[in-house]
Scaffold this motif. Structure first.
Motif, PDB file in Angstrom:
ATOM      1  N   LYS A 185      82.041 -60.303  30.376  1.00 15.39           N
ATOM      2  CA  LYS A 185      83.009 -59.402  29.748  1.00 15.39           C
ATOM      3  C   LYS A 185      82.451 -57.986  29.612  1.00 15.39           C
ATOM      4  O   LYS A 185      83.158 -57.012  29.841  1.00 15.39           O
ATOM      5  N   VAL A 186      81.174 -57.882  29.233  1.00 14.86           N
ATOM      6  CA  VAL A 186      80.518 -56.578  29.071  1.00 14.86           C
ATOM      7  C   VAL A 186      79.235 -56.576  29.885  1.00 14.86           C
ATOM      8  O   VAL A 186      78.416 -57.498  29.758  1.00 14.86           O
ATOM      9  N   GLY A 187      79.044 -55.564  30.714  1.00 14.37           N
ATOM     10  CA  GLY A 187      77.815 -55.403  31.482  1.00 14.37           C
ATOM     11  C   GLY A 187      76.956 -54.329  30.850  1.00 14.37           C
ATOM     12  O   GLY A 187      77.425 -53.211  30.602  1.00 14.37           O
ATOM     13  N   ILE A 188      75.693 -54.655  30.565  1.00 17.44           N
ATOM     14  CA  ILE A 188      74.745 -53.701  29.973  1.00 17.44           C
ATOM     15  C   ILE A 188      73.643 -53.472  31.002  1.00 17.44           C
ATOM     16  O   ILE A 188      72.896 -54.391  31.334  1.00 17.44           O
ATOM     17  N   CYS A 189      73.573 -52.234  31.535  1.00 19.28           N
ATOM     18  CA  CYS A 189      72.751 -51.988  32.717  1.00 19.28           C
ATOM     19  C   CYS A 189      71.774 -50.838  32.529  1.00 19.28           C
ATOM     20  O   CYS A 189      72.023 -49.901  31.765  1.00 19.28           O
ATOM     21  N   ASN A 190      70.685 -50.897  33.285  1.00 18.67           N
ATOM     22  CA  ASN A 190      69.663 -49.849  33.296  1.00 18.67           C
ATOM     23  C   ASN A 190      70.214 -48.621  34.015  1.00 18.67           C
ATOM     24  O   ASN A 190      70.428 -48.643  35.230  1.00 18.67           O
ATOM     25  N   PHE A 248      66.542 -43.528  29.955  1.00 18.37           N
ATOM     26  CA  PHE A 248      66.019 -42.227  29.528  1.00 18.37           C
ATOM     27  C   PHE A 248      66.913 -41.077  29.991  1.00 18.37           C
ATOM     28  O   PHE A 248      66.798 -39.969  29.483  1.00 18.37           O
ATOM     29  N   SER A 249      67.777 -41.321  30.958  1.00 13.92           N
ATOM     30  CA  SER A 249      68.558 -40.242  31.574  1.00 13.92           C
ATOM     31  C   SER A 249      69.705 -39.790  30.684  1.00 13.92           C
ATOM     32  O   SER A 249      70.163 -40.517  29.803  1.00 13.92           O
ATOM     33  N   GLU A 250      70.194 -38.600  30.938  1.00 12.28           N
ATOM     34  CA  GLU A 250      71.244 -37.972  30.119  1.00 12.28           C
ATOM     35  C   GLU A 250      72.515 -38.814  30.082  1.00 12.28           C
ATOM     36  O   GLU A 250      73.217 -38.847  29.086  1.00 12.28           O
ATOM     37  N   GLY A 251      72.825 -39.523  31.168  1.00 10.77           N
ATOM     38  CA  GLY A 251      74.074 -40.274  31.239  1.00 10.77           C
ATOM     39  C   GLY A 251      74.051 -41.611  30.525  1.00 10.77           C
ATOM     40  O   GLY A 251      75.072 -42.302  30.478  1.00 10.77           O
ATOM     41  N   ALA A 252      72.909 -42.008  29.946  1.00  8.29           N
ATOM     42  CA  ALA A 252      72.800 -43.315  29.298  1.00  8.29           C
ATOM     43  C   ALA A 252      73.578 -43.339  27.984  1.00  8.29           C
ATOM     44  O   ALA A 252      73.560 -42.377  27.222  1.00  8.29           O
ATOM     45  N   ASP A 253      74.242 -44.455  27.718  1.00  6.96           N
ATOM     46  CA  ASP A 253      74.991 -44.614  26.466  1.00  6.96           C
ATOM     47  C   ASP A 253      74.053 -44.812  25.278  1.00  6.96           C
ATOM     48  O   ASP A 253      74.364 -44.421  24.152  1.00  6.96           O
ATOM     49  N   ILE A 254      72.909 -45.462  25.523  1.00  4.37           N
ATOM     50  CA  ILE A 254      71.833 -45.545  24.534  1.00  4.37           C
ATOM     51  C   ILE A 254      70.583 -45.012  25.217  1.00  4.37           C
ATOM     52  O   ILE A 254      70.126 -45.569  26.221  1.00  4.37           O
ATOM     53  N   VAL A 282      54.278 -48.281  21.746  1.00  5.41           N
ATOM     54  CA  VAL A 282      55.083 -47.078  21.942  1.00  5.41           C
ATOM     55  C   VAL A 282      55.954 -46.844  20.707  1.00  5.41           C
ATOM     56  O   VAL A 282      56.518 -47.781  20.144  1.00  5.41           O
ATOM     57  N   PHE A 283      56.054 -45.572  20.305  1.00  2.00           N
ATOM     58  CA  PHE A 283      57.071 -45.119  19.365  1.00  2.00           C
ATOM     59  C   PHE A 283      58.176 -44.449  20.167  1.00  2.00           C
ATOM     60  O   PHE A 283      57.896 -43.771  21.168  1.00  2.00           O
ATOM     61  N   PHE A 284      59.432 -44.582  19.743  1.00  2.00           N
ATOM     62  CA  PHE A 284      60.511 -43.792  20.338  1.00  2.00           C
ATOM     63  C   PHE A 284      61.713 -43.782  19.410  1.00  2.00           C
ATOM     64  O   PHE A 284      61.805 -44.590  18.473  1.00  2.00           O
ATOM     65  N   ASP A 285      62.609 -42.847  19.644  1.00  2.00           N
ATOM     66  CA  ASP A 285      63.882 -42.792  18.935  1.00  2.00           C
ATOM     67  C   ASP A 285      64.997 -43.086  19.920  1.00  2.00           C
ATOM     68  O   ASP A 285      64.821 -42.940  21.143  1.00  2.00           O
ATOM     69  N   THR A 286      66.160 -43.492  19.412  1.00  2.00           N
ATOM     70  CA  THR A 286      67.320 -43.684  20.283  1.00  2.00           C
ATOM     71  C   THR A 286      68.417 -42.700  19.909  1.00  2.00           C
ATOM     72  O   THR A 286      68.554 -42.294  18.752  1.00  2.00           O
ATOM     73  N   ASP A 287      69.193 -42.353  20.923  1.00  2.00           N
ATOM     74  CA  ASP A 287      70.299 -41.410  20.754  1.00  2.00           C
ATOM     75  C   ASP A 287      71.509 -41.995  21.475  1.00  2.00           C
ATOM     76  O   ASP A 287      71.367 -42.669  22.493  1.00  2.00           O
ATOM     77  N   GLY A 288      72.710 -41.766  20.938  1.00  2.00           N
ATOM     78  CA  GLY A 288      73.926 -42.255  21.606  1.00  2.00           C
ATOM     79  C   GLY A 288      74.698 -43.224  20.749  1.00  2.00           C
ATOM     80  O   GLY A 288      75.038 -42.916  19.598  1.00  2.00           O
ATOM     81  N   LEU A 289      74.967 -44.426  21.279  1.00  2.00           N
ATOM     82  CA  LEU A 289      75.773 -45.407  20.563  1.00  2.00           C
ATOM     83  C   LEU A 289      75.093 -45.929  19.301  1.00  2.00           C
ATOM     84  O   LEU A 289      75.753 -46.461  18.408  1.00  2.00           O
ATOM     85  N   ILE A 290      73.782 -45.804  19.222  1.00  2.00           N
ATOM     86  CA  ILE A 290      73.033 -46.189  18.015  1.00  2.00           C
ATOM     87  C   ILE A 290      71.853 -45.233  17.870  1.00  2.00           C
ATOM     88  O   ILE A 290      71.211 -44.871  18.855  1.00  2.00           O
ATOM     89  N   ASN A 291      71.598 -44.798  16.657  1.00  2.00           N
ATOM     90  CA  ASN A 291      70.504 -43.856  16.395  1.00  2.00           C
ATOM     91  C   ASN A 291      69.496 -44.505  15.450  1.00  2.00           C
ATOM     92  O   ASN A 291      69.849 -44.894  14.327  1.00  2.00           O
ATOM     93  N   MET A 292      68.255 -44.639  15.928  1.00  2.00           N
ATOM     94  CA  MET A 292      67.227 -45.285  15.116  1.00  2.00           C
ATOM     95  C   MET A 292      65.838 -44.914  15.616  1.00  2.00           C
ATOM     96  O   MET A 292      65.675 -44.382  16.723  1.00  2.00           O
ATOM     97  N   ALA A 329      70.777 -52.632  22.630  1.00  2.00           N
ATOM     98  CA  ALA A 329      72.174 -52.563  23.069  1.00  2.00           C
ATOM     99  C   ALA A 329      72.910 -53.863  22.775  1.00  2.00           C
ATOM    100  O   ALA A 329      74.064 -53.866  22.325  1.00  2.00           O
ATOM    101  N   VAL A 330      72.234 -54.999  23.012  1.00  2.00           N
ATOM    102  CA  VAL A 330      72.848 -56.300  22.737  1.00  2.00           C
ATOM    103  C   VAL A 330      73.037 -56.484  21.232  1.00  2.00           C
ATOM    104  O   VAL A 330      74.108 -56.892  20.763  1.00  2.00           O
ATOM    105  N   ALA A 331      72.000 -56.172  20.470  1.00  2.00           N
ATOM    106  CA  ALA A 331      72.063 -56.352  19.017  1.00  2.00           C
ATOM    107  C   ALA A 331      73.204 -55.535  18.409  1.00  2.00           C
ATOM    108  O   ALA A 331      73.852 -55.973  17.449  1.00  2.00           O
ATOM    109  N   ARG A 332      73.466 -54.365  18.969  1.00  2.00           N
ATOM    110  CA  ARG A 332      74.567 -53.525  18.474  1.00  2.00           C
ATOM    111  C   ARG A 332      75.902 -54.261  18.589  1.00  2.00           C
ATOM    112  O   ARG A 332      76.753 -54.171  17.712  1.00  2.00           O
ATOM    113  N   HIS A 333      76.085 -55.009  19.681  1.00  2.00           N
ATOM    114  CA  HIS A 333      77.330 -55.763  19.870  1.00  2.00           C
ATOM    115  C   HIS A 333      77.471 -56.901  18.865  1.00  2.00           C
ATOM    116  O   HIS A 333      78.571 -57.405  18.649  1.00  2.00           O
ATOM    117  N   PHE A 334      76.364 -57.312  18.279  1.00  2.00           N
ATOM    118  CA  PHE A 334      76.402 -58.351  17.246  1.00  2.00           C
ATOM    119  C   PHE A 334      76.528 -57.746  15.853  1.00  2.00           C
ATOM    120  O   PHE A 334      76.485 -58.463  14.856  1.00  2.00           O
TER     121      PHE A 334
END
Length: 494
Positions: free
Chosen positions: A238-243, A265-271, A287-297, A317-322
């Motif tokens: 139903k939902v495809g989550i892709c690199n 990492f690219s500009e077009g990524a949803d997360i 590694v430390f990192f932040d996320t931007d887009g559909l979820i910010n953390m 991305a999967v956890a967000r759907h839950f």
């Protein structure tokens, strides 16, 4: 169970033996479903599956003699004269087996949230990340993958990355019985090609990455076929989550029937991952990192490199759907560990030692180049290659280690029916194409002892190839051998 219920959703015809007389499947009662001729019993439905070395169609007469309730075939079979046993004719018995198995076990996938992960690398790690994350948020999650099948507290050794459809449906039915609300599974290209994951629609399909692999006899004829089979998942979810950053993502998604979202990492990524920073402490890389887009953390992971960030982004991305919150996701990411996948083993405050499953040139190159980014004093790689497998893998892995490691210890892996020294000599052939320094130590325990006793401050040491395996196969016999135990023995003997 009625034969008509088992065949729901399939195109078929049913005849009485070889007579050609039509049989109504609603009139046929089935007591069991089997695909192994040794398990045929009176009233069972026998699925004639054609494998690499054996064709179940050759057992049609045996099924009749054992009074099977019916058989499923995709080509003509020989039956005893006067046989009236119902014969179900379908186009592909493997495809049919998936739907029949789903019906037989009560369509367990409809009672679970199903997550399927495909890709060349990262499948195993990402399945465990997702499981840990969802369990941290209160879900009960089953797992099916390369290492094991997990159903509640039960851990079952895995034979294939993706089991045959019958066993897959059986495992999911057991997960439902155990109170699981979801399942995360690795979906291999072989599994997709052989219809093992048919019979239901995944809630989420995931694509990690793809590079040439599994190409050859009994696998895929070429890279295009490999990509095509990976892409089948996105016509079955139903939902495809892709690199977003993999150059072949659009090829994989060709003809997809699902909604699509992307991570990377690219500009077009949803997360999207931003503000990347490496963690390097004695015995710990991360590694430390932040996320931007559909979820910010903000996230921290205790495995090294950008590929670890990709795995984490996918799990997020999967956890967000839950409906999981950043507060539920972050601690699960930080604590997640997978046996034999960049598994840190503490042996010294001076250097870092890890166990990893990298067992081909592509995986080894990815691992070693990632570890180079941590600027170790020396990068030391210990590995061997399996016997009775392609010699080119040995040449390639030797060349990769010679090129990217500062020092290599060539040792034994699973020699099978070959002499370990002959395999080591092949690896050395690849090493000699480089300027890499190396030593040959056939006994794997002694090789591990050598790298531990000679480790220097700031070194990163990789024991590659065995990963989660706890055996060594020699002359057809699997002997217990767990690298974690070998390390402890060596430390105790010091």
């Amino acid at each position: 169970m009625l034969l008509s219920e088992l065949l729901e959703g399939l195109t078929f015809n049913v005849t009485a033996g070889n007579s050609g007389n039509t049989v109504n499947p609603a009139d046929v009662e089935i007591k069991d479903v089997v695909n192994d001729n040794r398990k045929i019993t009176e009233g069972s439905l026998f699925l004639c599956i054609q494998g690499a070395n054996f064709d179940g169609h050759s057992c049609a007469a045996e099924a009749a003699e054992k009074k099977a309730g019916a058989i499923v075939v995709c080509h003509d079979v020989e039956l005893p004269e006067g046989c009236e046993m119902p014969v179900v004719r379908v186009e592909d018995t493997r495809y049919a087996m998936a739907f029949i198995s789903a019906a037989y076990f009560g369509h367990p996938a409809k009672k679970l949230k199903t997550i399927g992960i495909t890709g060349t690398k990262g499948k195993t790690t990402t399945t465990y990340l997702i499981r840990d994350m969802l369990q941290n948020a209160g879900h009960k999650v089953g797992l099916i993958g390369t290492i094991e099948v997990i159903i509640g507290d039960e851990h079952i050794h895995a034979e294939n990355t993706t089991p045959e459809s019958y066993m897959l449906q059986y495992y999911m039915s057991k997960m439902v019985e155990a109170g699981c609300d979801s399942v995360v599974m690795e979906v291999s290209s072989q599994g997709l090609m052989l219809h093992r994951s048919q019979g239901f629609v995944f809630d989420m399909g995931i694509f990690t990455n793809i590079e040439p692999d599994h190409i050859g006899p009994n696998e895929h004829k070429d890279f295009e076929d490999y990509m095509h089979c990976k892409g089948l998942l996105f016509k079955q979810c139903k939902v495809g989550i892709c690199n977003a950053d993999d150059p072949h993502t659009e090829d994989i998604l060709e003809g997809h029937t699902c909604e699509v979202e992307k991570y990377g990492f690219s500009e077009g990524a949803d997360i999207r991952a931003i503000n990347l920073a490496y963690i390097h402490k004695p015995g710990q890389l991360g590694v430390f990192f932040d996320t931007d887009g559909l979820i910010n953390m903000h996230a921290e992971i205790r495995t090294p490199g950008k590929f670890s960030v990709y795995n984490a982004l996918c799990a997020i991305a999967v956890a967000r759907h839950f409906g999981c919150t950043p507060e539920e996701i972050a601690p699960a990411l930080k604590e997640a560990k997978v046996k034999g996948r960049i598994e840190m083993v503490k042996v010294s405050d001076d250097f870092t030692l890890m166990i990893d499953y990298a067992h081909n040139a592509m995986a080894l190159k990815s691992l070693l180049t990632t570890l180079k980014d941590y600027h170790p004093n020396r990068l030391i790689c210990l590995f061997g290659c399996g016997g009775n497998r392609s010699r080119y893998r040995r040449f390639e892995m030797g060349e990769v280690s010679g090129k990217y490691a500062d020092f290599t210890v060539i040792t034994s892996d699973n020699p099978r029916f070959e002499e370990p020294e002959a395999i080591i000599d092949d690896i050395e052939t690849g090493m000699k194409k480089t300027d890499g320094k190396y030593i040959k130590i056939t006994d794997r325990k002694e090789a591990i002892r050598y790298v531990i006793e000679n480790g220097e401050k700031g070194d990163i040491i990789v024991l590659a190839g065995k990963g989660h395996e706890d055996y060594q196969e020699i002359k057809g016999v699997k002997y217990h051998m767990d690298e974690r135990e070998l390390i402890q023995e060596i430390l105790d003997e010091q």
